[in-house]
Design a protein around this motif. Sequence first.
Motif, PDB file in Angstrom:
ATOM      1  N   ALA A   1      -4.477 -34.551  -3.694  1.00  0.00           N
ATOM      2  CA  ALA A   1      -3.577 -33.454  -3.307  1.00  0.00           C
ATOM      3  C   ALA A   1      -3.899 -32.187  -4.081  1.00  0.00           C
ATOM      4  CB  ALA A   1      -2.122 -33.865  -3.537  1.00  0.00           C
ATOM      5  N   PHE A   2      -4.251 -32.323  -5.379  1.00  0.00           N
ATOM      6  CA  PHE A   2      -4.708 -31.156  -6.147  1.00  0.00           C
ATOM      7  C   PHE A   2      -5.814 -30.444  -5.364  1.00  0.00           C
ATOM      8  CE2 PHE A   2      -3.962 -31.850 -10.968  1.00  0.00           C
ATOM      9  CZ  PHE A   2      -2.889 -32.694 -10.797  1.00  0.00           C
ATOM     10  N   MET A   3      -6.769 -31.257  -4.901  1.00  0.00           N
ATOM     11  CA  MET A   3      -7.953 -30.690  -4.264  1.00  0.00           C
ATOM     12  C   MET A   3      -7.641 -30.082  -2.902  1.00  0.00           C
ATOM     13  SD  MET A   3     -10.399 -30.789  -6.390  1.00  0.00           S
ATOM     14  CE  MET A   3     -11.634 -30.256  -5.204  1.00  0.00           C
ATOM     15  N   ALA A   4      -6.710 -30.645  -2.173  1.00  0.00           N
ATOM     16  CA  ALA A   4      -6.327 -30.050  -0.892  1.00  0.00           C
ATOM     17  C   ALA A   4      -5.884 -28.609  -1.092  1.00  0.00           C
ATOM     18  CB  ALA A   4      -5.208 -30.870  -0.243  1.00  0.00           C
ATOM     19  N   SER A   5      -5.046 -28.391  -2.101  1.00  0.00           N
ATOM     20  CA  SER A   5      -4.578 -27.037  -2.394  1.00  0.00           C
ATOM     21  C   SER A   5      -5.724 -26.146  -2.870  1.00  0.00           C
ATOM     22  CB  SER A   5      -3.477 -27.086  -3.452  1.00  0.00           C
ATOM     23  OG  SER A   5      -3.073 -25.780  -3.823  1.00  0.00           O
ATOM     24  N   ALA A   6      -6.565 -26.690  -3.765  1.00  0.00           N
ATOM     25  CA  ALA A   6      -7.675 -25.886  -4.293  1.00  0.00           C
ATOM     26  C   ALA A   6      -8.645 -25.471  -3.189  1.00  0.00           C
ATOM     27  CB  ALA A   6      -8.410 -26.675  -5.369  1.00  0.00           C
ATOM     28  N   PHE A   7      -8.964 -26.381  -2.287  1.00  0.00           N
ATOM     29  CA  PHE A   7      -9.867 -26.047  -1.182  1.00  0.00           C
ATOM     30  C   PHE A   7      -9.302 -24.890  -0.349  1.00  0.00           C
ATOM     31  CE2 PHE A   7     -11.543 -30.628  -1.164  1.00  0.00           C
ATOM     32  CZ  PHE A   7     -12.752 -30.277  -1.733  1.00  0.00           C
ATOM     33  N   LEU A   8      -8.014 -24.955  -0.060  1.00  0.00           N
ATOM     34  CA  LEU A   8      -7.405 -23.919   0.775  1.00  0.00           C
ATOM     35  C   LEU A   8      -7.400 -22.569   0.076  1.00  0.00           C
ATOM     36  CD1 LEU A   8      -4.513 -26.104   2.184  1.00  0.00           C
ATOM     37  CD2 LEU A   8      -6.515 -25.283   3.445  1.00  0.00           C
TER      38      LEU A   8
ATOM     39  N   ALA B   1      -5.658 -32.704   3.469  1.00  0.00           N
ATOM     40  CA  ALA B   1      -4.204 -32.728   3.646  1.00  0.00           C
ATOM     41  C   ALA B   1      -3.813 -33.661   4.785  1.00  0.00           C
ATOM     42  CB  ALA B   1      -3.695 -31.312   3.917  1.00  0.00           C
ATOM     43  N   LEU B   2      -4.572 -33.620   5.868  1.00  0.00           N
ATOM     44  CA  LEU B   2      -4.255 -34.481   7.011  1.00  0.00           C
ATOM     45  C   LEU B   2      -4.391 -35.955   6.643  1.00  0.00           C
ATOM     46  CD1 LEU B   2      -3.474 -34.540   9.997  1.00  0.00           C
ATOM     47  CD2 LEU B   2      -5.916 -34.529  10.555  1.00  0.00           C
ATOM     48  N   ALA B   3      -5.433 -36.297   5.874  1.00  0.00           N
ATOM     49  CA  ALA B   3      -5.615 -37.684   5.446  1.00  0.00           C
ATOM     50  C   ALA B   3      -4.413 -38.158   4.633  1.00  0.00           C
ATOM     51  CB  ALA B   3      -6.898 -37.813   4.631  1.00  0.00           C
ATOM     52  N   LEU B   4      -3.918 -37.312   3.752  1.00  0.00           N
ATOM     53  CA  LEU B   4      -2.758 -37.675   2.936  1.00  0.00           C
ATOM     54  C   LEU B   4      -1.508 -37.818   3.792  1.00  0.00           C
ATOM     55  CD1 LEU B   4      -3.380 -35.365  -0.156  1.00  0.00           C
ATOM     56  CD2 LEU B   4      -3.713 -37.842  -0.038  1.00  0.00           C
TER      57      LEU B   4
ATOM     58  N   TYR C   1       1.511 -30.751  -5.279  1.00  0.00           N
ATOM     59  CA  TYR C   1       0.301 -30.133  -4.746  1.00  0.00           C
ATOM     60  C   TYR C   1       0.157 -30.354  -3.238  1.00  0.00           C
ATOM     61  CZ  TYR C   1      -1.369 -28.721  -9.333  1.00  0.00           C
ATOM     62  OH  TYR C   1      -1.500 -28.114 -10.561  1.00  0.00           O
ATOM     63  N   LEU C   2       0.620 -31.486  -2.727  1.00  0.00           N
ATOM     64  CA  LEU C   2       0.607 -31.644  -1.270  1.00  0.00           C
ATOM     65  C   LEU C   2       1.597 -30.677  -0.632  1.00  0.00           C
ATOM     66  CD1 LEU C   2      -0.313 -32.973   1.320  1.00  0.00           C
ATOM     67  CD2 LEU C   2       1.414 -34.765   0.946  1.00  0.00           C
ATOM     68  N   PHE C   3       2.770 -30.541  -1.221  1.00  0.00           N
ATOM     69  CA  PHE C   3       3.782 -29.613  -0.708  1.00  0.00           C
ATOM     70  C   PHE C   3       3.225 -28.192  -0.713  1.00  0.00           C
ATOM     71  CE2 PHE C   3       8.239 -27.739  -1.145  1.00  0.00           C
ATOM     72  CZ  PHE C   3       8.677 -28.178   0.096  1.00  0.00           C
ATOM     73  N   GLU C   4       2.533 -27.816  -1.787  1.00  0.00           N
ATOM     74  CA  GLU C   4       1.919 -26.490  -1.857  1.00  0.00           C
ATOM     75  C   GLU C   4       0.853 -26.334  -0.781  1.00  0.00           C
ATOM     76  OE1 GLU C   4       0.723 -24.463  -5.741  1.00  0.00           O
ATOM     77  OE2 GLU C   4      -1.228 -24.870  -4.844  1.00  0.00           O
ATOM     78  N   ALA C   5       0.012 -27.358  -0.615  1.00  0.00           N
ATOM     79  CA  ALA C   5      -1.039 -27.287   0.399  1.00  0.00           C
ATOM     80  C   ALA C   5      -0.450 -27.127   1.798  1.00  0.00           C
ATOM     81  CB  ALA C   5      -1.913 -28.540   0.339  1.00  0.00           C
TER      82      ALA C   5
ATOM     83  N   VAL D   1     -10.083 -39.286   0.548  1.00  0.00           N
ATOM     84  CA  VAL D   1      -9.141 -39.635  -0.513  1.00  0.00           C
ATOM     85  C   VAL D   1      -9.915 -40.297  -1.648  1.00  0.00           C
ATOM     86  CG1 VAL D   1      -7.052 -40.913  -1.131  1.00  0.00           C
ATOM     87  CG2 VAL D   1      -7.280 -39.880   1.143  1.00  0.00           C
ATOM     88  N   SER D   2      -9.796 -39.749  -2.853  1.00  0.00           N
ATOM     89  CA  SER D   2     -10.639 -40.183  -3.969  1.00  0.00           C
ATOM     90  C   SER D   2     -10.194 -41.525  -4.542  1.00  0.00           C
ATOM     91  CB  SER D   2     -10.617 -39.130  -5.078  1.00  0.00           C
ATOM     92  OG  SER D   2      -9.363 -39.127  -5.735  1.00  0.00           O
ATOM     93  N   TYR D   3     -11.152 -42.197  -5.148  1.00  0.00           N
ATOM     94  CA  TYR D   3     -10.819 -43.321  -6.011  1.00  0.00           C
ATOM     95  C   TYR D   3     -10.222 -42.763  -7.298  1.00  0.00           C
ATOM     96  CZ  TYR D   3     -14.146 -45.541  -2.837  1.00  0.00           C
ATOM     97  OH  TYR D   3     -14.797 -45.978  -1.717  1.00  0.00           O
TER      98      TYR D   3
END
Length: 383
Positions: A286-293, A316-319, A366-370, A265-267
């Motif tokens: 959350a943006f990045m969780a979706s982008a990674f996938l 995503a799991l961390a969030l 973005y979390l919902f999308e991921a 989880v980023s600063y």
Amino acid sequence: MSIDWQEPIARMLGRMEDTARQVGHAYPHWANPESGRWTTTSNGDWTGGYWLGMLWLASRGHGGERFRTLAEQGCARLEPRVSADTAFKAATFYYGAALGSLLAGSERARMLGLAAARDLKQRYNPKLGLVPLGTNAEEGSDVGATASSVDSLVVSLLLFWAARTANDREMREVAANHMDKVVGVHQREDGSFIQSSSLDPATGETLRRYTHKGYSANSVWARAQAWGVVCSTISYFSGGGEARWLQAAMKGADWWIAHVPGDCVSYWDFDDPKAPSVERDTAATAFMASAFLKLSSIAPCESKRQQYRCAGERTALALVERYLTPVDKNDKRPPGMLVEGCFNKREDSRAEDYVSNAELIFGSYYLFEALHLLSGRLLPAEI
């Protein structure tokens, strides 16, 4: 990794029901992390489309007709924004209207999305090689008429979709030019993205690059990095598979992996010297969780595909485990809120954006999308 991703989706669906009851005809902007009360906008601002995007996603599930109705109604209320002089309306109409066409076949959403895209197309400045931020942009009055920013890459997302939908070659060319110019100006050699730039009005040459909302002029604001990766990734999918956009996305994603804290989880800004005792930004994460996938389905080799899939799942799991409020009678917060999103902690920000620990509607989207990608409810190339 065997995880029941349906449970956090259900948690977020419950929060969406609560949000719909709260906001009525307004659009959620950010919510108090303890009470769950939303600060709203009446016209959607640049964030309202993410609420509609969540509704469009939810409308494809069991019992989704109510969500579709809410999305259709909210989309119709965006019509006055079609001609607004701001590049950031692209986010509103891509997630709020184009997704209605892509996911639900909504004709009203398709027409509104195309209208907004055509308005942005005619605002393209060939000398600059991009669509400027515009006088009504969030920080337009602060940064000048020939300024650009990495978050304006959402313009290309809307225009690529519109170009395919309307079979408009000129629209695609504008989208590609905007994408190339903004990425070229804002991505550094090491893969990091700087937020803002000032351009010469006569030649389009870069006069200055700087971070407008982060810790310092040269710092890597987390959301700028996330914008760069997300938009480069989606542009690769929707803009015809140009290798340079995939390369930009992967360089940005690799930079994130190398610099994000070990808990994924980023600063709020990667260069804040007070880290780790600084705000996190679950929204950028959350943006990045979706982008990674999404990247895990298109990376050119198996090792990178596996790396990005693992990064997406872990992020995503961390969030979900630490920042998505639980269903717990001893926890007074509404369940399904993605808390600790840092909207803007700078004192010179807009008053409506000055909050550093909140539920942010775009982070929730973005979390919902991921989670939809992880559960198989959504395919990477769909949106």
